[in-house]
Design a protein around this motif. Structure first.
Motif, short mmCIF file in Angstrom:
data_model
loop_
_atom_site.label_atom_id
_atom_site.label_comp_id
_atom_site.label_asym_id
_atom_site.label_seq_id
_atom_site.Cartn_x
_atom_site.Cartn_y
_atom_site.Cartn_z
N PRO A 1 0.83 -1.21 0.00
CA PRO A 1 0.00 0.00 0.00
C PRO A 1 0.87 1.27 0.00
CG PRO A 1 -0.83 -1.59 1.60
CD PRO A 1 0.50 -2.11 1.12
N MET A 2 0.55 2.18 -0.89
CA MET A 2 1.32 3.41 -0.98
C MET A 2 1.33 4.21 0.33
SD MET A 2 3.36 5.15 -2.80
CE MET A 2 3.16 4.43 -4.43
N PRO A 3 0.22 4.26 1.09
CA PRO A 3 0.28 4.98 2.37
C PRO A 3 1.33 4.43 3.33
CG PRO A 3 -2.00 4.68 1.73
CD PRO A 3 -1.17 3.87 0.77
N ILE A 4 1.53 3.10 3.34
CA ILE A 4 2.53 2.51 4.23
C ILE A 4 3.94 2.87 3.77
CG2 ILE A 4 3.40 0.38 5.23
CD1 ILE A 4 0.58 1.14 6.11
N ALA A 5 4.20 2.74 2.47
CA ALA A 5 5.51 3.10 1.94
C ALA A 5 5.80 4.58 2.14
CB ALA A 5 5.59 2.74 0.45
N SER A 6 4.78 5.41 1.94
CA SER A 6 4.96 6.85 2.11
C SER A 6 5.20 7.21 3.58
CB SER A 6 3.73 7.61 1.59
OG SER A 6 3.55 7.40 0.21
N ALA A 7 4.51 6.49 4.48
CA ALA A 7 4.71 6.74 5.92
C ALA A 7 6.13 6.39 6.33
CB ALA A 7 3.70 5.92 6.73
N MET A 8 6.68 5.30 5.79
CA MET A 8 8.07 4.95 6.09
C MET A 8 9.00 6.06 5.61
SD MET A 8 10.47 1.87 4.58
CE MET A 8 10.50 2.64 2.97
N LEU A 9 8.78 6.54 4.40
CA LEU A 9 9.61 7.61 3.87
C LEU A 9 9.47 8.87 4.71
CD1 LEU A 9 11.40 8.86 1.69
CD2 LEU A 9 9.33 9.27 0.34
N ALA A 10 8.25 9.21 5.08
CA ALA A 10 8.02 10.42 5.89
C ALA A 10 8.72 10.33 7.23
CB ALA A 10 6.52 10.64 6.08
N GLY A 11 8.69 9.15 7.85
CA GLY A 11 9.34 8.97 9.15
C GLY A 11 10.84 9.15 9.06
N VAL A 12 11.44 8.66 7.99
CA VAL A 12 12.89 8.79 7.81
C VAL A 12 13.25 10.26 7.57
CG1 VAL A 12 14.80 8.24 6.27
CG2 VAL A 12 13.23 6.44 6.98
N ILE A 13 12.49 10.94 6.72
CA ILE A 13 12.79 12.32 6.36
C ILE A 13 12.52 13.27 7.53
CG2 ILE A 13 12.08 14.22 4.85
CD1 ILE A 13 11.59 12.20 2.67
N PHE A 14 11.55 12.92 8.36
CA PHE A 14 11.12 13.79 9.45
C PHE A 14 12.29 14.25 10.32
CE2 PHE A 14 9.61 14.14 13.90
CZ PHE A 14 8.74 15.20 13.75
N ARG A 15 13.21 13.34 10.59
CA ARG A 15 14.34 13.67 11.46
C ARG A 15 15.19 14.80 10.87
NH1 ARG A 15 16.88 7.69 12.49
NH2 ARG A 15 14.97 6.50 12.12
N PHE A 16 15.35 14.78 9.55
CA PHE A 16 16.18 15.79 8.90
C PHE A 16 15.51 17.17 8.93
CE2 PHE A 16 17.72 11.82 7.30
CZ PHE A 16 19.09 12.01 7.19
N VAL A 17 14.21 17.20 8.73
CA VAL A 17 13.50 18.48 8.74
C VAL A 17 13.49 19.06 10.15
CG1 VAL A 17 11.32 19.63 8.23
CG2 VAL A 17 12.10 17.75 6.78
#
Length: 384
Positions: A113-129
């Motif tokens: 599911p795209m929402p799950i893959a996107s959530a993983m990506l968002a979680g990883v990027i969140f730390r940098f922002v």
């Protein structure tokens, strides 16, 4: 001239907006100075080869790039060295080539599911922002100035916001005595072979998530940009060529070559050329320009490493803000999958590590597990 200008702007945007994330990834993997230069140079070569070959062969602007979300994922990992990282990069490249060769594998990945893959990506990027504002506490004047430049410039052009912030940061750093050009000689460029080590934890914690993030956040949007411009991109050959380029360059530190989205949008529109059949030339010029970038990578990295840490961290975070926005929007777009996506996001944003495997992999596991439980509970309720 419009073709040349579009290609050069795409190169500048693609490099300047994401190279800070690669530096963070190299630091996380314990790369030496020469290995860091090799990493970026190899990425530039892979981008150059893939873009030139595909654009020339298929007569369309098939713009390639390196995986910026993938670099963010690597930068968030810990406990690995360059040898194990290269082994994981090779696995991701092989998986990309297998996706091109075997359609069932591609369909299996598409079923995540795209929402799950996107959530993983968002979680990883969140730390940098978030790190942008952490650095503001340590260097408030510099980071606040970059933030103002970024926010004002993006009102005019979203993809130029990070470029303007980087240029302003370099000017402020040198004018204020915060940066100094290295006194020692600087190598123009170099490639350094790293003998891979196939570590299970690295392959699960970096290799598989890198492949999934690159497919979801780079290749699929890249093909969508081409289709929106009226082209019919050959997906299987494109995945095979970029996967092969990744396989060849991985031993020199390059993590992944893939289809571009933002850079591609610069070269696929009417501003590049009124005739869509002529825009493929921008892809060739773009590719040849990246050979030039590969030839002077040492100088570019020396410049960036002479800058304050706060500047590099801030530019990396601002450069990923757009990706975070898109990933979060996709993650919570479906009511049925929203809770599972939130769980996946929370796990990915954490510092969780089990059995030597980092949070990105466990984020997928947790999200899919919660989604499966929700689906099973829904089936039971419908039967009762």
């Amino acid at each position: 001239m419009s073709i040349v200008f579009s290609a050069l702007v795409a190169v500048f945007v693609g490099f300047a907006a994401s190279v800070a994330v690669i530096l963070a990834a190299a630091q996380a993997m314990g790369a030496s100075a020469s290995q860091t230069v090799s990493w970026v140079a190899a990425l530039a070569i892979g981008t150059a080869l893939s873009s030139t070959i595909l654009s020339w062969r298929y007569r369309m602007p098939m713009i390639c790039a390196w995986s910026t979300p993938g670099a963010a994922l690597i930068a968030a990992a810990s406990g690995f060295d360059m040898a194990s990282a290269v082994g994981a990069f090779l696995l991701a490249a092989v998986l990309m080539m297998l996706t091109a060769a075997f359609r069932p594998l591609g369909r299996l990945i598409e079923r995540i599911p795209m929402p799950i893959a996107s959530a993983m990506l968002a979680g990883v990027i969140f730390r940098f922002v978030v790190a942008v504002f952490d650095e503001m506490r340590l260097a408030p004047g510099l980071v606040l100035a970059l933030l103002v430049v970024f926010l004002v410039t993006r009102l005019i052009s979203p993809f130029l916001g990070v470029i303007a912030a980087l240029v302003a940061g370099i000017a402020i750093s040198f004018a204020g005595g915060l940066s100094h050009w290295p006194a020692d000689g600087v190598a123009l460029t170099s490639l350094e072979f790293v003998t891979p080590r196939f570590d299970i934890a690295a392959m699960l914690g970096i290799g598989i998530p890198l492949y999934l993030v690159t497919m979801a956040a780079q290749n699929l949007p890249g093909f969508a940009v081409l289709r929106a411009a009226g082209y019919h991109p050959p997906t299987a050959p494109a995945l095979f060529v970029t996967g092969l380029a990744s396989l060849v360059t991985a031993p020199f530190g390059a993590h992944m070559t893939n289809m571009a989205a933002i850079s591609a949008s610069i070269c696929t529109g009417g501003d590049t050329h009124p005739d869509p059949a002529q825009r493929w030339k921008a892809g060739v010029i773009y590719g040849l320009s990246y050979f030039a970038v590969a030839g002077c990578t040492g100088l570019l990295i020396a410049l960036l490493l002479s800058l304050p840490k706060a500047l590099i961290v801030a530019v990396a975070g601002l450069g990923l803000a757009g990706s975070l926005t898109g990933a979060l929007a996709q993650a919570i777009s479906s009511d049925r999958e929203r809770f599972a996506a939130v769980v996946a996001f929370a796990v990915a944003a954490s510092s969780l590590s089990m059995f030597g495997v980092g949070s990105a992999f466990w984020s997928l596991v947790a999200g899919l597990a919660v989604l499966t439980l929700d689906f099973a509970a829904g089936r039971l309720r419908s039967r009762s």
